[in-house]
Design an enzyme around this catalytic site. Structure first.
Site, PDB file in Angstrom:
ATOM      1  N   ASN A 129      13.273  47.476  58.740  1.00 49.89           N
ATOM      2  CA  ASN A 129      11.863  47.629  58.342  1.00 49.89           C
ATOM      3  C   ASN A 129      11.134  48.479  59.394  1.00 49.89           C
ATOM      4  O   ASN A 129      11.734  48.848  60.410  1.00 49.89           O
ATOM      5  CB  ASN A 129      11.250  46.227  58.191  1.00 49.89           C
ATOM      6  CG  ASN A 129      11.099  45.559  59.534  1.00 49.89           C
ATOM      7  OD1 ASN A 129      11.888  45.801  60.452  1.00 49.89           O
ATOM      8  ND2 ASN A 129      10.100  44.729  59.678  1.00 49.89           N
ATOM      9  N   CYS A 143       9.039  48.105  61.912  1.00 50.31           N
ATOM     10  CA  CYS A 143       8.985  47.818  63.362  1.00 50.31           C
ATOM     11  C   CYS A 143      10.341  47.429  63.942  1.00 50.31           C
ATOM     12  O   CYS A 143      10.451  47.082  65.130  1.00 50.31           O
ATOM     13  CB  CYS A 143       7.943  46.754  63.629  1.00 50.31           C
ATOM     14  SG  CYS A 143       6.312  47.231  63.008  1.00 50.31           S
ATOM     15  N   GLU A 164      12.539  44.939  63.431  1.00 51.12           N
ATOM     16  CA  GLU A 164      13.046  43.580  63.650  1.00 51.12           C
ATOM     17  C   GLU A 164      13.856  43.041  62.480  1.00 51.12           C
ATOM     18  O   GLU A 164      14.467  41.983  62.593  1.00 51.12           O
ATOM     19  CB  GLU A 164      11.892  42.628  63.970  1.00 51.12           C
ATOM     20  CG  GLU A 164      10.932  42.310  62.822  1.00 51.12           C
ATOM     21  CD  GLU A 164       9.830  43.355  62.622  1.00 51.12           C
ATOM     22  OE1 GLU A 164       9.947  44.446  63.212  1.00 51.12           O
ATOM     23  OE2 GLU A 164       8.885  43.079  61.870  1.00 51.12           O
TER      24      GLU A 164
HETATM   25  P1  ADP Z   1       1.440  41.087  60.669  1.00 52.48           P
HETATM   26  O1  ADP Z   1       0.994  40.557  61.990  1.00 52.48           O
HETATM   27  O2  ADP Z   1       0.367  41.886  59.964  1.00 52.48           O
HETATM   28  O3  ADP Z   1       1.999  40.054  59.749  1.00 52.48           O
HETATM   29  P2  ADP Z   1       3.569  42.483  62.126  1.00 52.48           P
HETATM   30  O4  ADP Z   1       2.842  43.274  63.154  1.00 52.48           O
HETATM   31  O5  ADP Z   1       4.263  41.231  62.577  1.00 52.48           O
HETATM   32  O6  ADP Z   1       2.591  42.161  60.892  1.00 52.48           O
HETATM   33  O7  ADP Z   1       4.634  43.421  61.437  1.00 52.48           O
HETATM   34  C1  ADP Z   1       5.674  42.863  60.670  1.00 52.48           C
HETATM   35  C2  ADP Z   1       6.138  43.830  59.651  1.00 52.48           C
HETATM   36  O8  ADP Z   1       5.103  44.013  58.675  1.00 52.48           O
HETATM   37  C3  ADP Z   1       6.413  45.231  60.144  1.00 52.48           C
HETATM   38  O9  ADP Z   1       7.659  45.403  60.741  1.00 52.48           O
HETATM   39  C4  ADP Z   1       6.331  45.990  58.839  1.00 52.48           C
HETATM   40  O10 ADP Z   1       7.501  45.799  58.071  1.00 52.48           O
HETATM   41  C5  ADP Z   1       5.150  45.319  58.177  1.00 52.48           C
HETATM   42  N1  ADP Z   1       3.885  46.016  58.491  1.00 52.48           N
HETATM   43  C6  ADP Z   1       3.137  45.903  59.599  1.00 52.48           C
HETATM   44  N2  ADP Z   1       2.058  46.712  59.549  1.00 52.48           N
HETATM   45  C7  ADP Z   1       2.114  47.364  58.380  1.00 52.48           C
HETATM   46  C8  ADP Z   1       1.304  48.347  57.710  1.00 52.48           C
HETATM   47  N3  ADP Z   1       0.193  48.850  58.245  1.00 52.48           N
HETATM   48  N4  ADP Z   1       1.711  48.772  56.503  1.00 52.48           N
HETATM   49  C9  ADP Z   1       2.805  48.278  55.952  1.00 52.48           C
HETATM   50  N5  ADP Z   1       3.615  47.363  56.511  1.00 52.48           N
HETATM   51  C10 ADP Z   1       3.281  46.914  57.709  1.00 52.48           C
END
Ligand code: ADP
Length: 584
Positions: A279, A281, A283
């Site tokens: 995905n 980021c 992980e």
């Molecule tokens: P959150 O805190 O918003 O739940 P995270 O920062 O933990 O999100 O990121 C987890 C995953 O969510 C990322 O690896 C990605 O797959 C998805 N993600 C995060 N930000 C975005 C975004 N702006 N648009 C689409 N997917 C996102």
């Protein structure tokens, strides 16, 4: 389920209020919110608990569970990923954060992927792609007699498409683009972000193979191969490629690296094919057309004051309760979610992957007075994550008893080795928790603090100032607190040069930039050892970090068994999400 009148009201921190009202509350046609925080969390809790009704052998009652989920989230002990908070119980109903889509070597397949990505972005999910199957630039195209333009030119189309689709207001789509190191266009890919702003909706990572890493070690050439024909396309010197990779990462933070053979070594369902991407980021490695929903336990709230030893200062019983409940929650999310493509629904339901992780790790260490950059912290990381994995698996086993194992269990590595049965092919993932940690008011993921007091730019240039509460409390306890000192800390972010502060305070209250890179890696590796999927970790470095530093970080990530690594040198891009006073 009707919202009960006696729900505990939600106590929101100031930043959470801003984030929720900007993006998470359901809004009417006039843009006015249709719900408040209580309404939001009840909407999510009741929609996810309602799935329980489908399972006649369930050990829980849906109405009781809805209350438990509500309390779990609103006490900030656990939060599901953003799309679940935004979309559960709504018409959209897409609840997963992570998707991987295949990109095949034909115009039809490429544009199918662009379309599918657009559908996913619209629903709040992030997408990862491997471009490794595309024929290299300048190869012949049989049907037209022309020449192919190669992975990079297509990547640009994905990037532009993403730019145009804003998600539910202000969340712009996020992507991961991966290319194997033995693809003939690899050098162009490594240099793709040379110009600032290029491919800005993508994180790029090079998929490094074990063969490549061995060739780097020995200083040998390694072969390139055209993926569509299997033809050899000459060789490159592995060390030279590695050097360019390191240089570019120093310049811009991109590309990162993933160890693709390691990711596949841990593929729980190899019978369904190889994993080729993660995905956005990094992980969550997934199969093509697979999606995964994540959730994070807030460790900051598990500190028990007044106990002597470290082990006694963590509320393990409560952690166990949270894990059991969270795994059930995340398994229900799989059923509650509506995916944008039937292929995705099928793949997700076959393997039922979930990713439970942690946030608030640095905050827990602050409370325990254990420096992040210490062997004690690394040891504790392993202990905490081992516990979470064991309890997570126990919870997944319990669900398998009530609901049956994931449908592909028999063909999975667990079925083959008779290890299960589990309800989920993977259970643990450590996410960045970029937004979740703001809502919960804790440090993000397993990262050290970026700064003890800092300005955060979120959405539309809004600026939020944050002082770490445990740091502030410690200063007060030690009678060191003053407004003047706080101003100085906000300017600097760090207290390392403040010699009037006691040494033990400076040892404990370290920030990302104060920590030697090796400790970032040791921490990542300690969590990775007990995590089914991968660990989101950025090795944040001061602007003065050298190319040698980056090289040794990449190398350490390889030696310590990480699945990938990302580096970021402060100030190497003009716009960055976090900055200390000094950086402005
Ligand atoms: P959150 O805190 O918003 O739940 P995270 O920062 O933990 O999100 O990121 C987890 C995953 O969510 C990322 O690896 C990605 O797959 C998805 N993600 C995060 N930000 C975005 C975004 N702006 N648009 C689409 N997917 C996102």
């Amino acid at each position: 389920m009707k919202q009960p009148e006696d729900l505990q009201p939600v106590v929101l921190n100031q930043n959470a209020e801003v984030v929720l009202s900007k993006r998470y509350y359901r809004k009417g046609p006039d843009g006015e919110p249709l719900e408040d925080a209580t309404g939001l969390f009840w909407r999510v809790a009741s929609a996810i608990a309602a799935e329980e009704g489908k399972y006649p052998d369930s050990s829980c009652r849906a109405d009781e569970l809805a209350r438990e989920f509500y309390d779990l989230m609103t006490s900030w002990k656990f939060l599901p990923n953003s799309p679940t908070l935004m979309n559960a119980g709504t018409d959209l109903g897409q609840l997963a954060a992570c998707f991987v889509l295949p990109v095949g070597d034909s115009i039809e397949e490429i544009f199918d992927a662009v379309k599918h990505a657009a559908m996913i972005h619209k629903s709040g999910g992030g997408t990862g792609f491997s471009f490794s199957r595309l024929r290299p630039a300048a190869s012949r195209v049989g049907s037209t007699g022309g020449v192919a333009s190669g992975p990079l030119s297509f990547l640009r189309i994905f990037n532009t498409a993403t730019e145009q689709i804003k998600q539910g207001g202000t969340r712009r789509g996020a992507n991961m683009g991966i290319l194997r190191v033995d693809h003939p266009d690899i050098l162009e890919f490594i240099r793709a972000k040379e110009r600032e702003g290029e491919f800005n909706n993508f994180n790029l990572s090079v998929a490094l193979t074990e063969d490549f890493m061995k060739a780097v070690e020995k200083g040998e050439e390694y072969p390139l191969m055209a993926p569509h024909s299997g033809e050899a396309k000459g060789t490159l010197n592995a060390r030279e490629v590695f050097e360019i990779l390191v240089q570019k990462a120093w310049e811009s933070g991109d590309p990162g690296i993933v160890f693709i053979d390691r990711i596949n070594r841990d593929n729980p369902t190899p019978a369904q094919g190889e994993m080729e991407s993660t995905n956005p980021c990094g992980e969550q490695p997934l199969l093509p057309y697979e999606a995964c929903n994540l959730g994070s336990v807030n460790l900051a709230g598990l500190y028990l004051a007044g106990h002597g030893s470290t082990a006694d200062s963590i509320d393990w019983a409560e952690l166990k309760r949270i894990i059991r409940l969270s795994v059930r929650f995340l398994d229900n999310v799989i059923d509650a979610s509506r995916y944008p493509l039937d292929r995705i629904t099928e793949t997700v339901h076959r393997n039922r992957k979930i990713g439970l992780g942690v946030m608030g790790w640095a905050d827990l260490l602050f409370q325990l007075r254990i420096p992040y950059d210490s062997q004690d912290a690394v040891k504790l990381a392993g202990r905490v994550m081992e516990f979470i994995r064991a309890e997570g698996r126990a919870a997944s086993k319990q669900l398998a008893k009530e609901r049956g194992p994931f449908p592909a269990y028999a063909e999975s590595v667990f079925g083959q080795r008779d290890l299960g049965p589990y309800r989920n092919a993977t259970i643990t993932t450590i996410a960045p928790t970029g937004t979740l940690s703001i809502l919960a008011g804790c440090s993000s993921g397993v990262e050290p603090l970026f700064a003890l007091s800092f300005a955060r730019h979120v959405m539309d240039g809004e600026r939020l100032v944050e002082v770490n509460p445990y740091f502030e409390q410690a200063l007060k306890d030690e009678q060191c607190y003053s407004e003047k000192l706080m101003e100085a800390v906000t300017q600097k972010g760090s207290v390392q040069t403040m010699e009037h502060l006691p040494q033990h305070m400076r040892d404990v209250f370290v920030t990302a930039m104060d920590i030697e890179p090796v400790w970032h890696l040791k921490m990542q590796a300690a969590f990775q050892e007990y995590t089914d999927n991968a660990v989101s970790k950025t090795v944040n470095l001061p602007n003065s970090a050298t190319i040698d530093d980056i090289r040794s970080i990449y190398w350490m990530a390889y030696e310590r068994g990480c699945k990938g690594v990302t580096v970021y040198r402060d100030g190497c891009k003009q716009s960055q999400v976090l900055c200390t006073g000094d950086g402005e």
